[in-house]
Design an enzyme around this catalytic site. Structure first.
Site, mmCIF file in Angstrom:
data_model
loop_
_atom_site.group_PDB
_atom_site.id
_atom_site.type_symbol
_atom_site.label_atom_id
_atom_site.label_comp_id
_atom_site.label_asym_id
_atom_site.label_seq_id
_atom_site.Cartn_x
_atom_site.Cartn_y
_atom_site.Cartn_z
ATOM 1 N N GLN A 61 -4.037 -1.371 9.730
ATOM 2 C CA GLN A 61 -4.029 -2.728 9.184
ATOM 3 C C GLN A 61 -4.591 -3.722 10.201
ATOM 4 O O GLN A 61 -4.190 -3.733 11.361
ATOM 5 C CB GLN A 61 -2.587 -3.113 8.790
ATOM 6 C CG GLN A 61 -2.476 -4.445 8.087
ATOM 7 C CD GLN A 61 -3.186 -4.469 6.737
ATOM 8 O OE1 GLN A 61 -3.086 -3.537 5.948
ATOM 9 N NE2 GLN A 61 -3.918 -5.536 6.469
ATOM 10 N N ASP B 79 -10.870 3.110 4.187
ATOM 11 C CA ASP B 79 -11.165 1.674 4.128
ATOM 12 C C ASP B 79 -12.679 1.427 4.100
ATOM 13 O O ASP B 79 -13.125 0.342 3.746
ATOM 14 C CB ASP B 79 -10.589 0.970 5.373
ATOM 15 C CG ASP B 79 -9.421 0.069 5.035
ATOM 16 O OD1 ASP B 79 -9.240 -0.239 3.844
ATOM 17 O OD2 ASP B 79 -8.697 -0.325 5.971
ATOM 18 N N LYS C 26 0.837 -1.208 0.000
ATOM 19 C CA LYS C 26 0.000 0.000 0.000
ATOM 20 C C LYS C 26 0.870 1.256 0.000
ATOM 21 O O LYS C 26 0.621 2.198 -0.758
ATOM 22 C CB LYS C 26 -0.927 -0.009 1.234
ATOM 23 C CG LYS C 26 -2.048 -1.031 1.109
ATOM 24 C CD LYS C 26 -2.774 -1.291 2.412
ATOM 25 C CE LYS C 26 -3.764 -2.441 2.220
ATOM 26 N NZ LYS C 26 -4.403 -2.897 3.461
#
Ligand code: NAP
Length: 292
Positions: free
Chosen positions: A103, A126, A59
């Protein structure tokens, strides 16, 4: 040989689509930077999970390659929940940051729901927060979770309109299955959701023009479960007996029946990171519009 067994599905190339969308991301990032708003993504990793470390690295690398500013913060697995929440609040207030990604999974002593809910909705790229999920359910603007958002782009790339089609989603997680079903519904498909308690999944998938499989179990979708010509999107990430990456679909069998199919690797995977970049750009564009 039956007619169905002579068909070969077209591969939906997630790598190529991803490259195309990332090029657009780069152009949009440059335009924003020229206006004084460099899009910024903060990525937080807590602990040493090796798979998470790879995802995070990819990412951050994707940001760097496409003109986004990225901040990578790595903390020991012993980090306290209070310290993590304080860090998120600081990033919420940081004008250089337009998206915050923590994460998952987090160490057990940290409440992931609390963490997700602490991220400002305006930076929830997200799309995992209750507010973002509610926005999706209500059809309001907001960040869509990256994996199902990427699956929608893959389906769109076939050129087959979803209106009036029957779509079956296998899996109902909050991050993939449920938002996928809502996005398909929003696109005017008729949607069925299957899960571990569904009796005879094949009964549903054999009627489906589109099947999205997000289970995490090899060979969940086999050739005898697919309608000829269907679009098959394989979200799963598993290892086969040789240790190679494979999805939830028996690709070798299903590609003789389906009209389109995503490969694993090279299908959904690259699109997930790409849509994270898109969400971050959109967040920065909102800020730039508000400043104009
Ligand atoms: P998850 O949270 O474990 O959810 C799995 C879903 O599958 C659950 O809803 C479960 O049903 C259902 N399920 C389990 N066994 C089943 C069965 N035998 N028949 C039908 N449904 C069954 O997983 P997830 O996070 O949604 O991820 C699913 C897969 O996609 C995993 O392999 C994951 O690694 C992969 N993934 C890939 C990407 C990517 O970028 N390529 C991104 C995210 C996830 P219940 O709700 O009834 O338990």
């Amino acid at each position: 040989m039956t007619l169905a067994s002579t068909m070969t599905a077209q591969l939906i190339n997630g790598t190529a689509l991803s490259q195309q969308i990332r090029a657009e991301v780069g152009t949009r990032a440059a335009a924003l930077s020229a206006r004084g708003v460099t899009p910024g993504l903060a990525v937080i990793l807590v602990g040493e999970d090796p798979a998470s470390a790879v995802y995070v690295r990819n990412k951050v690398k994707a940001c760097q390659e496409h003109g986004l500013h990225s901040v990578f913060e790595k903390y020991d697995a012993t980090m306290s929940e209070a310290d993590l929440l304080a860090r998120i609040r600081a990033l919420n207030a940081d004008p250089a940051i337009h998206g915050i990604l923590v994460q998952m999974p987090l160490p057990k002593h940290i409440d992931s729901t609390k963490v997700i809910e602490t991220i400002a909705t305006a930076k929830d790229v997200d799309g995992y927060s209750v507010q973002s999920a509610g926005d999706l359910m209500a059809g309001l603007p907001g960040f869509r979770p990256c994996t199902p958002y990427g699956c929608m782009k893959l389906i769109e790339s076939t050129g087959v309109p979803l209106k009036g089609k029957h779509a079956v989603v296998i899996g109902r997680s909050n991050t993939v299955g449920k938002p996928m079903a809502l996005l398909l519904l929003q696109a005017n498909a008729t949607v069925t959701v299957c899960h571990s308690a569904t009796v005879d999944i094949g009964h549903h998938t054999r009627q489906a023009d589109v099947v999205v499989v997000a289970v995490g179990r090899r060979n969940t979708l086999r050739a005898d479960m697919v309608k000829p010509g269907a679009i098959v999107i394989d979200v799963g990430m598993n290892r086969n007996d040789e240790g190679k990456l494979c999805g939830d679909v028996d690709t070798a069998g299903v590609r003789d029946i389906a009209g389109w199919i995503t490969p694993v690797p090279g299908g959904v995977g690259p699109m997930t990171i790409t849509m994270l970049l898109v969400n971050t750009i959109e967040s920065a564009e909102r800020v730039a519009r508000a400043q104009a």
